[in-house]
Design a protein around this motif. Structure first.
Motif, PDB file in Angstrom:
ATOM      1  N   ASP A 146     -31.424  23.776  13.530  1.00 52.39           N
ATOM      2  CA  ASP A 146     -31.372  22.604  12.653  1.00 52.39           C
ATOM      3  C   ASP A 146     -29.932  22.292  12.246  1.00 52.39           C
ATOM      4  O   ASP A 146     -29.113  23.198  12.054  1.00 52.39           O
ATOM      5  CB  ASP A 146     -32.232  22.824  11.411  1.00 52.39           C
ATOM      6  N   ILE A 147     -29.643  21.014  12.107  1.00 49.85           N
ATOM      7  CA  ILE A 147     -28.299  20.535  11.778  1.00 49.85           C
ATOM      8  C   ILE A 147     -28.144  20.409  10.263  1.00 49.85           C
ATOM      9  O   ILE A 147     -29.017  19.867   9.577  1.00 49.85           O
ATOM     10  CB  ILE A 147     -28.034  19.147  12.420  1.00 49.85           C
ATOM     11  N   VAL A 148     -27.021  20.896   9.765  1.00 49.41           N
ATOM     12  CA  VAL A 148     -26.663  20.759   8.356  1.00 49.41           C
ATOM     13  C   VAL A 148     -25.544  19.742   8.269  1.00 49.41           C
ATOM     14  O   VAL A 148     -24.576  19.801   9.019  1.00 49.41           O
ATOM     15  CB  VAL A 148     -26.205  22.120   7.778  1.00 49.41           C
ATOM     16  N   LYS A 149     -25.701  18.792   7.342  1.00 43.79           N
ATOM     17  CA  LYS A 149     -24.738  17.702   7.212  1.00 43.79           C
ATOM     18  C   LYS A 149     -24.025  17.754   5.862  1.00 43.79           C
ATOM     19  O   LYS A 149     -24.404  18.518   4.968  1.00 43.79           O
ATOM     20  CB  LYS A 149     -25.464  16.362   7.351  1.00 43.79           C
ATOM     21  N   GLU A 150     -23.026  16.928   5.730  1.00 44.64           N
ATOM     22  CA  GLU A 150     -22.274  16.767   4.484  1.00 44.64           C
ATOM     23  C   GLU A 150     -23.248  16.574   3.308  1.00 44.64           C
ATOM     24  O   GLU A 150     -24.235  15.851   3.430  1.00 44.64           O
ATOM     25  CB  GLU A 150     -21.355  15.550   4.615  1.00 44.64           C
ATOM     26  N   ASN A 151     -22.976  17.261   2.205  1.00 47.77           N
ATOM     27  CA  ASN A 151     -23.752  17.188   0.958  1.00 47.77           C
ATOM     28  C   ASN A 151     -25.094  17.907   1.008  1.00 47.77           C
ATOM     29  O   ASN A 151     -25.864  17.823   0.053  1.00 47.77           O
ATOM     30  CB  ASN A 151     -23.938  15.742   0.491  1.00 47.77           C
ATOM     31  N   ASP A 152     -25.405  18.611   2.098  1.00 45.29           N
ATOM     32  CA  ASP A 152     -26.628  19.408   2.153  1.00 45.29           C
ATOM     33  C   ASP A 152     -26.428  20.709   1.382  1.00 45.29           C
ATOM     34  O   ASP A 152     -25.306  21.194   1.214  1.00 45.29           O
ATOM     35  CB  ASP A 152     -27.009  19.751   3.600  1.00 45.29           C
ATOM     36  N   THR A 153     -27.542  21.282   0.939  1.00 45.27           N
ATOM     37  CA  THR A 153     -27.547  22.584   0.291  1.00 45.27           C
ATOM     38  C   THR A 153     -28.365  23.529   1.154  1.00 45.27           C
ATOM     39  O   THR A 153     -29.510  23.226   1.497  1.00 45.27           O
ATOM     40  CB  THR A 153     -28.146  22.495  -1.115  1.00 45.27           C
ATOM     41  N   VAL A 154     -27.766  24.660   1.498  1.00 42.77           N
ATOM     42  CA  VAL A 154     -28.407  25.646   2.369  1.00 42.77           C
ATOM     43  C   VAL A 154     -28.634  26.914   1.557  1.00 42.77           C
ATOM     44  O   VAL A 154     -27.692  27.487   1.005  1.00 42.77           O
ATOM     45  CB  VAL A 154     -27.532  25.963   3.600  1.00 42.77           C
ATOM     46  N   ALA A 155     -29.896  27.355   1.450  1.00 48.24           N
ATOM     47  CA  ALA A 155     -30.237  28.557   0.696  1.00 48.24           C
ATOM     48  C   ALA A 155     -30.607  29.682   1.662  1.00 48.24           C
ATOM     49  O   ALA A 155     -31.353  29.461   2.615  1.00 48.24           O
ATOM     50  CB  ALA A 155     -31.390  28.271  -0.239  1.00 48.24           C
ATOM     51  N   VAL A 170     -34.047  30.684   5.749  1.00 48.81           N
ATOM     52  CA  VAL A 170     -33.033  29.688   5.397  1.00 48.81           C
ATOM     53  C   VAL A 170     -33.747  28.384   5.066  1.00 48.81           C
ATOM     54  O   VAL A 170     -34.673  27.976   5.774  1.00 48.81           O
ATOM     55  CB  VAL A 170     -32.036  29.474   6.547  1.00 48.81           C
ATOM     56  N   ALA A 171     -33.305  27.745   3.994  1.00 47.86           N
ATOM     57  CA  ALA A 171     -33.836  26.439   3.616  1.00 47.86           C
ATOM     58  C   ALA A 171     -32.682  25.459   3.490  1.00 47.86           C
ATOM     59  O   ALA A 171     -31.614  25.808   2.986  1.00 47.86           O
ATOM     60  CB  ALA A 171     -34.600  26.525   2.304  1.00 47.86           C
ATOM     61  N   VAL A 172     -32.901  24.243   3.967  1.00 47.47           N
ATOM     62  CA  VAL A 172     -31.925  23.170   3.816  1.00 47.47           C
ATOM     63  C   VAL A 172     -32.564  22.120   2.915  1.00 47.47           C
ATOM     64  O   VAL A 172     -33.645  21.599   3.231  1.00 47.47           O
ATOM     65  CB  VAL A 172     -31.528  22.554   5.171  1.00 47.47           C
ATOM     66  N   ASN A 173     -31.905  21.862   1.808  1.00 44.70           N
ATOM     67  CA  ASN A 173     -32.427  20.893   0.832  1.00 44.70           C
ATOM     68  C   ASN A 173     -33.875  21.205   0.460  1.00 44.70           C
ATOM     69  O   ASN A 173     -34.742  20.340   0.436  1.00 44.70           O
ATOM     70  CB  ASN A 173     -32.275  19.464   1.349  1.00 44.70           C
ATOM     71  N   GLU A 174     -34.136  22.495   0.217  1.00 45.75           N
ATOM     72  CA  GLU A 174     -35.418  23.017  -0.255  1.00 45.75           C
ATOM     73  C   GLU A 174     -36.553  22.954   0.768  1.00 45.75           C
ATOM     74  O   GLU A 174     -37.727  23.037   0.414  1.00 45.75           O
ATOM     75  CB  GLU A 174     -35.829  22.343  -1.566  1.00 45.75           C
ATOM     76  N   LEU A 195     -26.208  28.673  -0.949  1.00 46.18           N
ATOM     77  CA  LEU A 195     -26.759  29.424  -2.067  1.00 46.18           C
ATOM     78  C   LEU A 195     -27.270  30.770  -1.559  1.00 46.18           C
ATOM     79  O   LEU A 195     -27.899  30.832  -0.504  1.00 46.18           O
ATOM     80  CB  LEU A 195     -27.934  28.670  -2.701  1.00 46.18           C
ATOM     81  N   PHE A 196     -27.017  31.818  -2.336  1.00 49.53           N
ATOM     82  CA  PHE A 196     -27.419  33.169  -1.925  1.00 49.53           C
ATOM     83  C   PHE A 196     -28.250  33.817  -3.022  1.00 49.53           C
ATOM     84  O   PHE A 196     -27.987  33.632  -4.208  1.00 49.53           O
ATOM     85  CB  PHE A 196     -26.185  34.021  -1.649  1.00 49.53           C
ATOM     86  N   PHE A 197     -29.227  34.628  -2.599  1.00 53.47           N
ATOM     87  CA  PHE A 197     -30.111  35.298  -3.531  1.00 53.47           C
ATOM     88  C   PHE A 197     -30.203  36.788  -3.199  1.00 53.47           C
ATOM     89  O   PHE A 197     -29.974  37.197  -2.063  1.00 53.47           O
ATOM     90  CB  PHE A 197     -31.513  34.663  -3.464  1.00 53.47           C
ATOM     91  N   ALA A 198     -30.544  37.566  -4.206  1.00 54.63           N
ATOM     92  CA  ALA A 198     -30.818  39.003  -4.094  1.00 54.63           C
ATOM     93  C   ALA A 198     -29.720  39.760  -3.341  1.00 54.63           C
ATOM     94  O   ALA A 198     -28.548  39.627  -3.673  1.00 54.63           O
ATOM     95  CB  ALA A 198     -32.196  39.222  -3.476  1.00 54.63           C
ATOM     96  N   GLY A 199     -30.098  40.532  -2.323  1.00 54.29           N
ATOM     97  CA  GLY A 199     -29.150  41.375  -1.599  1.00 54.29           C
ATOM     98  C   GLY A 199     -28.046  40.597  -0.902  1.00 54.29           C
ATOM     99  O   GLY A 199     -26.916  41.076  -0.775  1.00 54.29           O
ATOM    100  N   VAL A 200     -28.352  39.393  -0.435  1.00 55.83           N
ATOM    101  CA  VAL A 200     -27.332  38.566   0.222  1.00 55.83           C
ATOM    102  C   VAL A 200     -26.253  38.206  -0.799  1.00 55.83           C
ATOM    103  O   VAL A 200     -25.064  38.292  -0.531  1.00 55.83           O
ATOM    104  CB  VAL A 200     -27.952  37.304   0.857  1.00 55.83           C
TER     105      VAL A 200
END
Length: 77
Positions: A60-69, A49-53, A5-10
Motif C-alpha cells: 500500500d502507498i503512503v502519501k503526504e499527510n498520512d498517518t501510519v501506525a 500497520v494501519a494507514v489513517n486508521e 505512530l508507535f505503540f508498546a514494544g515498538v
C-alpha cells in the motif's frame, strides 16, 4: 510529511511515540525497510500497520499527510 505512530514494544525500541518522514510517497514496505535499517534492534514480526486508521499491506502507498501506525500484537488475560 508522513507521521509514524508507535505503540508498546515498538515505541520502546524506537524511543519515541512518533516520528515524521519528509519526502515523496512510498510503500509500507519502504517505510519498514527504513525503520529496520535505522533501528537494527527493531523487530516488526507480527506487527500490524494501519494507514489513517485502516489496516494496510506492505504494497500500500503512503502519501503526504498520512498517518501510519505500527501496532504490535498484544496479549492479555
Amino acid at each position: 510529511m508522513i507521521t509514524l505512530l508507535f505503540f508498546a514494544g515498538v515505541k520502546e525500541t524506537i524511543g519515541s511515540e512518533t516520528l515524521t518522514l519528509k519526502g515523496k510517497q512510498q510503500t509500507i514496505a519502504q517505510i519498514k525497510e527504513y525503520l529496520l535499517n535505522t533501528y537494527p534492534s527493531l523487530s516488526l514480526q507480527g506487527v500490524m500497520v494501519a494507514v489513517n486508521e485502516e489496516f494496510a499491506l506492505d504494497e500500500d502507498i503512503v502519501k503526504e499527510n498520512d498517518t501510519v501506525a505500527f501496532i504490535p500484537p498484544v496479549s492479555g488475560g
